[in-house]
Design an enzyme around this catalytic site. Structure first.
Site, PDB file in Angstrom:
ATOM      1  CG  HIS A  65       0.355   5.151  -4.510  1.00 56.40           C
ATOM      2  ND1 HIS A  65       0.261   6.041  -5.571  1.00 56.40           N
ATOM      3  CD2 HIS A  65       0.691   3.961  -5.067  1.00 56.40           C
ATOM      4  CE1 HIS A  65       0.529   5.417  -6.699  1.00 56.40           C
ATOM      5  NE2 HIS A  65       0.803   4.147  -6.416  1.00 56.40           N
ATOM      6  NE  ARG A  69       3.389  -5.608  -6.549  1.00 59.03           N
ATOM      7  CZ  ARG A  69       3.515  -4.558  -7.335  1.00 59.03           C
ATOM      8  NH1 ARG A  69       2.523  -4.191  -8.125  1.00 59.03           N
ATOM      9  NH2 ARG A  69       4.631  -3.875  -7.371  1.00 59.03           N
ATOM     10  CG  HIS A 237       3.573   8.238  -8.547  1.00 55.36           C
ATOM     11  ND1 HIS A 237       3.245   8.696  -9.813  1.00 55.36           N
ATOM     12  CD2 HIS A 237       3.150   6.948  -8.511  1.00 55.36           C
ATOM     13  CE1 HIS A 237       2.683   7.716 -10.496  1.00 55.36           C
ATOM     14  NE2 HIS A 237       2.600   6.655  -9.730  1.00 55.36           N
ATOM     15  CG  ASP A 312       4.296   3.978  -6.179  1.00 58.45           C
ATOM     16  OD1 ASP A 312       3.560   2.972  -6.212  1.00 58.45           O
ATOM     17  OD2 ASP A 312       4.834   4.449  -7.203  1.00 58.45           O
ATOM     18  N   GLY A 331       9.741  -0.274  -9.334  1.00 59.15           N
ATOM     19  CA  GLY A 331       9.147  -0.291  -8.003  1.00 59.15           C
ATOM     20  C   GLY A 331      10.144  -0.362  -6.872  1.00 59.15           C
TER      21      GLY A 331
HETATM   22  O1  DOR Z   1       7.363   2.040  -9.733  1.00 55.70           O
HETATM   23  C1  DOR Z   1       6.185   1.746  -9.865  1.00 55.70           C
HETATM   24  N1  DOR Z   1       5.708   0.523  -9.530  1.00 55.70           N
HETATM   25  N2  DOR Z   1       5.356   2.652 -10.381  1.00 55.70           N
HETATM   26  C2  DOR Z   1       4.095   2.348 -10.702  1.00 55.70           C
HETATM   27  O2  DOR Z   1       3.398   3.206 -11.166  1.00 55.70           O
HETATM   28  C3  DOR Z   1       3.581   0.975 -10.517  1.00 55.70           C
HETATM   29  C4  DOR Z   1       4.327   0.258  -9.482  1.00 55.70           C
HETATM   30  C5  DOR Z   1       4.048  -1.223  -9.494  1.00 55.70           C
HETATM   31  O3  DOR Z   1       2.880  -1.619  -9.547  1.00 55.70           O
HETATM   32  O4  DOR Z   1       5.004  -1.990  -9.400  1.00 55.70           O
END
Ligand code: DOR
Length: 436
Positions: A65, A69, A237, A312, A331
């Site tokens: 995960h 970008r 997550h 993540d 994020g």
């Molecule tokens: O904190 C997060 N950031 N959770 C997500 O589900 C998406 C991710 C992101 O793409 O920045």
């Protein structure tokens, strides 16, 4: 690590390491031999010898995960900087989420992403395709064609597949394919307008919180839909006690359901939001939870109810993360702190033994995405990480290879770090330095 290597050597003899191979359930002291990109049974002519005393040798460290970008938001991260972050963190395989711009929702985009990562050559990238076109939740994407092009799973991550009928269709579809639906479980009608976990700290800080139920009600729903369709489901997550109870129910019913936990949810709690003076550095989705949820999550990873640890990794530009808490994006940049965070939270705390913990970062992710790898055995692709389990270090996010420097672990002391990463017999990182 010491060496007398010659440039371009493709034959390695790594001596005196603790071999921890969850694929073959091996925990033994020994030497590792690599010839032309594959593990070999013993020494051959022309090997470069590396002393590995005190280090662990782990095959195929995998993080299923991450957010890289590219295309579309290269100011946050691109496939090159993301690949470097993976190598620096000790990972040889990553699965990249499709919430790029455009969204990875077609076979052509899946193939493009995989090929671009191969050109870079620092990590094996498993593309994830979107569940719905544009991740808009309206129409199923071409899951079968994307799988043929190399997609290893399907997700609208960043947001959920909100509509239950759509989720049912998606799960029915993948019951006939090889790979799962990866759900970002969040009932938006409960979480809309909220920015952190609803509890004592959100009340203290005056920030609007979402209840843990915003996650768990959707996990329960999806477990029911997986039972209904026999479709493989992987829950991204997980953080909430209620979600873990839904996973127990799924296991009792024999449903094809797996789940992952992140290093930040395993290490931190929502008090990080107040510790950081409401800086959005700790704003993440799902949000950091109180200790009761974290304790249950740690237990679930230890027991194997949650069989995957995944970062993540969600890099954002500093300027975006400098916005006030409510406006800043969610994020945490996680690839380069993953090993240290989980070793600190689960290994050095005495909760887990090394082989079981490493299974969550190797064989667990492979099983969840239904991928195959034989382990550290003769002839297998030499994807290997050397870990110093006792290395104590202070996180300095400015030193990250990732373009995303956003982490509430900045300044924390962690114990455990990858010191060498090898992809198919070629070093991608040594002594903390990512190699070209
Ligand atoms: O904190 C997060 N950031 N959770 C997500 O589900 C998406 C991710 C992101 O793409 O920045």
């Amino acid at each position: 690590m010491t060496s007398n290597e010659t440039v371009g050597n493709t034959r390695w003899h790594i001596k005196n390491v603790r071999i921890l191979d969850p694929f073959t359930a091996t925990d033994a002291m020994g030497d590792v031999f690599i010839v032309d990109g594959r593990f070999a049974a013993g020494p051959v002519q022309g090997m470069t010898v590396i002393e590995g005393q005190g280090l662990w040798a782990v095959p195929r460290m995998t993080d299923i995960h991450v957010h890289f970008r590219e295309p579309g938001q290269e100011h946050k991260e691109d496939l090159l900087s993301g690949s470097r972050a993976a190598a620096a963190g000790g990972f040889t395989v990553v699965a990249a989420m499709p919430n790029t711009s455009p969204v990875i929702d077609s076979a052509a985009l899946v193939a493009w992403e995989r090929n671009r990562a191969r050109e870079i050559g620092l990590v094996e990238l498993w593309p994830m395709g979107a569940v719905t076109k544009g991740s808009a939740g309206q129409e199923l994407a071409e899951l079968g064609l994307m799988e043929e092009a190399g997609a290893m799973g399907f997700s609208d991550d960043g947001k959920p597949v909100a509509n239950a009928r759509m989720m049912r269709s998606a799960l029915s579809y993948v019951s006939m394919l090889g790979h799962p639906i990866v759900q970002h479980a969040e009932d938006l009608s409960l979480s809309e307008g909220t920015v952190m976990h609803e509890g004592a700290i959100s009340h203290q800080l005056g920030l609007s919180g979402a209840p843990a139920a915003a996650e768990s009600v959707m996990v329960w729903r999806d477990v029911e839909l997986s039972i209904l369709t026999s479709g493989p489901l992987h829950v991204a997550h997980v953080t909430a006690i209620g979600s873990l109870e839904a996973l127990e129910y799924a296991a009792r019913r024999g449903a094809p359901v797996t789940a992952e936990a992140t290093p930040h949810h395993l290490l931190l709690t929502d008090s990080a939001v107040s510790d950081w003076n409401s800086s959005p550095i700790s704003k993440v989705n799902p949000p950091l939870r109180p200790t009761t949820h974290r304790a249950a999550l740690r237990q679930a990873v230890a027991s194997g109810l949650v069989s995957v640890i995944a970062s993540d990794h969600a890099p954002h530009h500093m300027d975006e993360k400098a916005a006030p808490f409510p406006q800043a994006p969610y994020g945490i940049s996680g690839l380069e702190t993953s090993v240290g965070a989980v070793f600190t939270a689960l290994l050095h705390s005495g909760l887990m033994d090394p082989l079981t913990l490493l299974a969550r970062m190797t064989v667990g992710p492979h099983r969840a995405l239904r991928a195959h790898y034989p382990g550290l055995v003769q002839g297998a692709a030499a994807d290997l990480t050397l870990i110093d389990p006792h290395a104590s270090w202070i996180v300095d996010s400015r030193a990250f290879y990732s373009q995303g420097h956003n982490t509430p672990m900045d300044g924390m002391q962690l114990k455990g770090r990858a010191v060498g990463t090898m992809l198919r017999g070629v070093w991608t990182m040594r002594e903390g330095q990512v190699l070209a």
